[in-house]
Each structure stands twice: as C-alpha cells, then as structure tokens.
Scaffold this active site. Structure first.
Site, PDB file in Angstrom:
ATOM      1  N   GLY A  16      48.345  37.703  43.828  1.00 43.83           N
ATOM      2  CA  GLY A  16      47.312  38.237  42.943  1.00 43.83           C
ATOM      3  C   GLY A  16      47.567  37.667  41.554  1.00 43.83           C
ATOM      4  N   ALA A  17      46.519  37.123  40.949  1.00 43.64           N
ATOM      5  CA  ALA A  17      46.696  36.333  39.726  1.00 43.64           C
ATOM      6  C   ALA A  17      47.505  37.029  38.610  1.00 43.64           C
ATOM      7  CB  ALA A  17      45.329  35.873  39.222  1.00 43.64           C
ATOM      8  N   ARG A  29      52.421  28.007  42.852  1.00 43.82           N
ATOM      9  CA  ARG A  29      51.064  28.138  43.422  1.00 43.82           C
ATOM     10  C   ARG A  29      50.079  27.506  42.425  1.00 43.82           C
ATOM     11  NH1 ARG A  29      49.159  33.634  46.001  1.00 43.82           N
ATOM     12  NH2 ARG A  29      47.829  32.226  47.196  1.00 43.82           N
ATOM     13  N   GLN A  55      44.613  40.566  52.999  1.00 42.17           N
ATOM     14  CA  GLN A  55      44.918  41.376  51.801  1.00 42.17           C
ATOM     15  C   GLN A  55      44.047  42.636  51.752  1.00 42.17           C
ATOM     16  OE1 GLN A  55      44.468  38.064  51.792  1.00 42.17           O
ATOM     17  NE2 GLN A  55      45.610  37.037  50.180  1.00 42.17           N
ATOM     18  N   ASP A  83      40.951  34.353  40.322  1.00 41.97           N
ATOM     19  CA  ASP A  83      42.220  33.634  40.110  1.00 41.97           C
ATOM     20  C   ASP A  83      42.122  32.652  38.951  1.00 41.97           C
ATOM     21  OD1 ASP A  83      42.234  34.540  43.055  1.00 41.97           O
ATOM     22  OD2 ASP A  83      44.318  34.171  42.478  1.00 41.97           O
ATOM     23  N   ASN A 116      38.168  32.462  43.544  1.00 42.90           N
ATOM     24  CA  ASN A 116      38.773  33.704  44.068  1.00 42.90           C
ATOM     25  C   ASN A 116      39.044  33.491  45.553  1.00 42.90           C
ATOM     26  OD1 ASN A 116      39.684  36.434  43.530  1.00 42.90           O
ATOM     27  ND2 ASN A 116      37.983  37.139  44.794  1.00 42.90           N
ATOM     28  N   LYS A 117      39.623  34.487  46.170  1.00 38.09           N
ATOM     29  CA  LYS A 117      40.049  34.392  47.568  1.00 38.09           C
ATOM     30  C   LYS A 117      38.965  33.826  48.477  1.00 38.09           C
ATOM     31  CE  LYS A 117      43.229  34.929  48.815  1.00 38.09           C
ATOM     32  NZ  LYS A 117      44.097  33.729  49.007  1.00 38.09           N
TER      33      LYS A 117
HETATM   34  O1  MRU Z   1      46.270  34.531  47.578  1.00 33.89           O
HETATM   35  P1  MRU Z   1      46.268  35.769  46.732  1.00 33.89           P
HETATM   36  O2  MRU Z   1      46.475  37.027  47.502  1.00 33.89           O
HETATM   37  O3  MRU Z   1      47.234  35.633  45.565  1.00 33.89           O
HETATM   38  O4  MRU Z   1      44.825  35.823  46.136  1.00 33.89           O
HETATM   39  C1  MRU Z   1      44.463  36.894  45.317  1.00 33.89           C
HETATM   40  C2  MRU Z   1      43.052  36.912  44.975  1.00 33.89           C
HETATM   41  O5  MRU Z   1      42.287  36.019  45.287  1.00 33.89           O
HETATM   42  C3  MRU Z   1      42.610  38.050  44.123  1.00 33.89           C
HETATM   43  O6  MRU Z   1      41.311  38.442  44.423  1.00 33.89           O
HETATM   44  C4  MRU Z   1      42.687  37.583  42.660  1.00 33.89           C
HETATM   45  O7  MRU Z   1      43.982  37.142  42.346  1.00 33.89           O
HETATM   46  C5  MRU Z   1      42.353  38.615  41.729  1.00 33.89           C
HETATM   47  S1  MRU Z   1      43.684  39.732  41.642  1.00 33.89           S
HETATM   48  C6  MRU Z   1      43.535  40.826  40.432  1.00 33.89           C
END
Ligand code: MRU
Length: 346
Positions: free
Chosen positions: A46-47, A88, A195, A236, A246-247
């Site tokens: 998560g960012a 990452r 997630q 992100d 985003n994801k």
């Molecule tokens: O691969 P991840 O689990 O780090 O990806 C997270 C996401 O895409 C979240 O939606 C994003 O970081 C926003 S978190 C506040």
C-alpha cells in the site's frame, strides 16, 4: 486495530500482510535491507505504508553507518537509499519518503553524525504520525461526498493496513460513519493477491463496518442493478493530468462506473502526486511473479508450464475520474490545474 507498522526498541515492527487474515504474525526488521525485503515481498504494502516503511528503513540504515564526517555518512546513506528505492517501482511514496529523509540529512549536515542519526529517526516518526493525520483530513473532505444509505464500492486495500493507520479510501468510509452516516461497503476481492478479500474485508469486519465481499467480476452486476452509489479507491501514483495508477482491475471498475453513471473517486495524499509526469503513460507498472497468479493459498490453479502475465497495477485515465480527494481538499477536473493547487497548499 492492529498497528500496521511501528518503531519499537530499535526495530521496525510490521504485521505480515501476506499471512492475514488467518495468522497475525509480526515481523521485526533490524536493517534497511530487511525493510527493503519486506516491501518487495509485500509483508508491508500500500503506497503510504510503503513510504512510512521506507523512511524507517532509512533511519535503520543511517544507524548502521560508521562515518567520521557528513560527506562520508551521506555517501553511504545514498548507496543504501538507491538500493531501497528499487524494492517496488509503482508507488511514488517510496521515492518521496527516501527523498524527504535524504533532504533532512542534507539540511542537518552541520550536526555531528550521532545527532544526525537521531534527527533521521525523528523524521521517520514524524512521517508516520503525519500519515495518520493526513488520512483523517482526507476522510473529512471525502465524507462530504457520501450520503447516509449509500453503498460504497472499493477495490484492493486502501485502508489502515495500506497506511500508518485509518486509511485513504477506507478513511473516507470511516469518516462517513464517524459523521453518523449509515453506509455499507462492497469490497472487490482483488485478484491475484486478494487484498480485498484478505485485508479490506478483515479490517472493516474488525471495526464492525458493514461489508460484503464480491469477486472482481461481479462489480458490474451490482452497478447495473443500482446497488452501488459511489466508488472510492486509493492510488499508488497520480500523474499531473490526473491519470491514476492503482491496483490492477481499477481501470475496469472505473469504466463500469462511467457506463453506469456512478461517481468514481480516488483518495490519496499529496505525497502520491507525481506532477513531474505529464500523463499515466509515464508511470512504471510493476510486473510481479507468475506464481502469485497460478497459486491460491499455495494450491496450483493452472496447468504447469502455462504462460502468465501479471501487471500489478493499471492506469485509469483522468476522464473516468470524478474527483481526487486529498488532505488539502477535493480536486476536480481539469486536474492539471486542481492538482497543482493541492500541491501548492502544502
Ligand atoms: O500492491 P499493493 O497491495 O501495494 O497495491 C496497493 C494499492 O494498489 C492500493 O490501492 C494503493 O496503494 C492505495 S493504498 C492507500
């Protein structure tokens, strides 16, 4: 609520998000390399949480350096930071936190090395506490967009677990409930890392927030049946024109929201803006392991030898985004201007 990440007795402690919800195991990182490994393997993800972890990692790295003057100290710190920065690629909060820590070191160059290390630890702790207050401010702005009785759809986990606490998209949901609004959440499971199923469903249930879990492919069904009032997701990285990384799957959700006239909101701190990028085309998309696609809970779901793709993020074009909720207020199109205004308020 379990703490996502904290600094205790010289170690960075984080809950292992790869094992939730079935096991609550805490991982202690004693070195910057261990923090880098935790980010890469998604023990923490998560960012904003990645940003906080990176800041704490830099502090651990600084503590390990023996140097007699600033130049020696900073050269060693930069080397460690370069390595950590590769853990990452998509969430800009990683580079943001590392740069902020490096800048603090540079601004404190006249301090003795031992005091510089203390200063860097203080900064990492500030980044953690600031993140929680930023999320609460974002929640207050965001809850003005939510009405009692609404069903909010979210994708991935943009909650307490993706931040130092409270969450971005889930912060909007928490603030809406805090304002006395009676709302419900539909959570996409978020294949392949799950997630939504493992983390969002878990943390909302822990807080007694009404949540229904659906598979990603069901969200169009619920939108068309008028069972979704708004979508709120995290981000992100956000390019200068408002394109959102985003994801993986977020783009699909945004297209379906547009088709069904449902507002699509993104909640993200100003530290997730990357105004140096003109559009989302310039955002690097992380390609993760095929193993995460072919296995569910260590059980293989696909034939041996099958070719697999695994882009971990996608880009939602700004034309599909109704508004971007930040701690500085709500940015609306044209984003090129409104996002710049949000960043300038900082
Ligand atoms: O691969 P991840 O689990 O780090 O990806 C997270 C996401 O895409 C979240 O939606 C994003 O970081 C926003 S978190 C506040």
């Amino acid at each position: 609520m379990i703490k996502t990440i904290e600094y205790v007795d010289g170690v960075v402690r984080m809950i292992d998000q790869t094992l939730l919800p079935s096991e609550k195991v805490f991982v202690d990182c004693k070195t910057i390399e261990e923090v880098g490994h935790a980010i890469k393997t998604m023990i923490i993800r998560g960012a904003p949480a990645i940003g906080v972890a990176a800041a704490m990692g830099v502090s651990l790295g600084a503590d390990s350096i023996s140097a007699s003057n600033f130049d020696e100290f900073f050269a060693a710190l930069e080397k460690q930071c370069d390595q950590l920065g590769k853990s990452r690629p998509t969430a800009v909060n990683l580079a943001w936190a590392i740069n902020r820590m490096k800048q603090v070191a540079k601004d404190s160059k006249n301090l003795p090395v031992s005091e510089l290390k203390v200063r860097l630890k203080e900064e990492a702790l500030t980044i953690l506490t600031e993140d929680i207050s930023i999320n609460k401010a974002m929640g207050q702005h965001g809850q003005t967009l939510v009405e009692s009785g609404n069903v909010v759809l979210t994708h991935c986990n943009a909650g307490a677990l993706a931040t130092a606490g409270y969450g971005t998209a889930l912060g909007v949901i928490r603030a809406s409930i805090g304002a006395g609004k009676n709302i419900r959440v539909l959570a996409n499971e978020t294949r392949p890392f799950l997630q939504g199923a493992r983390l969002t469903a878990w943390e909302l249930k822990e807080d007694n927030i009404p949540v229904k879990l659906i598979t990603d492919s069901m969200c169009g069904f619920f939108m068309k049946n008028k069972e979704v009032d708004l979508v709120v997701v995290g981000a992100d990285r956000i390019a200068g024109n408002g394109d959102i990384a985003n994801k993986i799957g977020t783009y699909m959700v945004a297209v379906l929201a547009k088709e069904n006239n449902i507002p699509f909101y993104v909640a993200a701190p100003v530290s997730t803006l990357d105004l140096s990028l003109a559009s989302g085309d310039e955002i690097p998309i992380e390609e993760r392991s095929a193993e995460e696609v072919v296995n569910i809970n260590n059980k293989r779901m696909a034939p041996e030898g099958i070719e697999v793709a695994h882009p971990a993020f996608d880009i939602t074009p700004n034309k599909l985004v109704t508004a971007i909720i930040t701690e500085e207020g709500i940015a609306r199109p044209p984003f090129t201007e409104s996002l710049k205004a949000m960043a300038q308020k900082k």
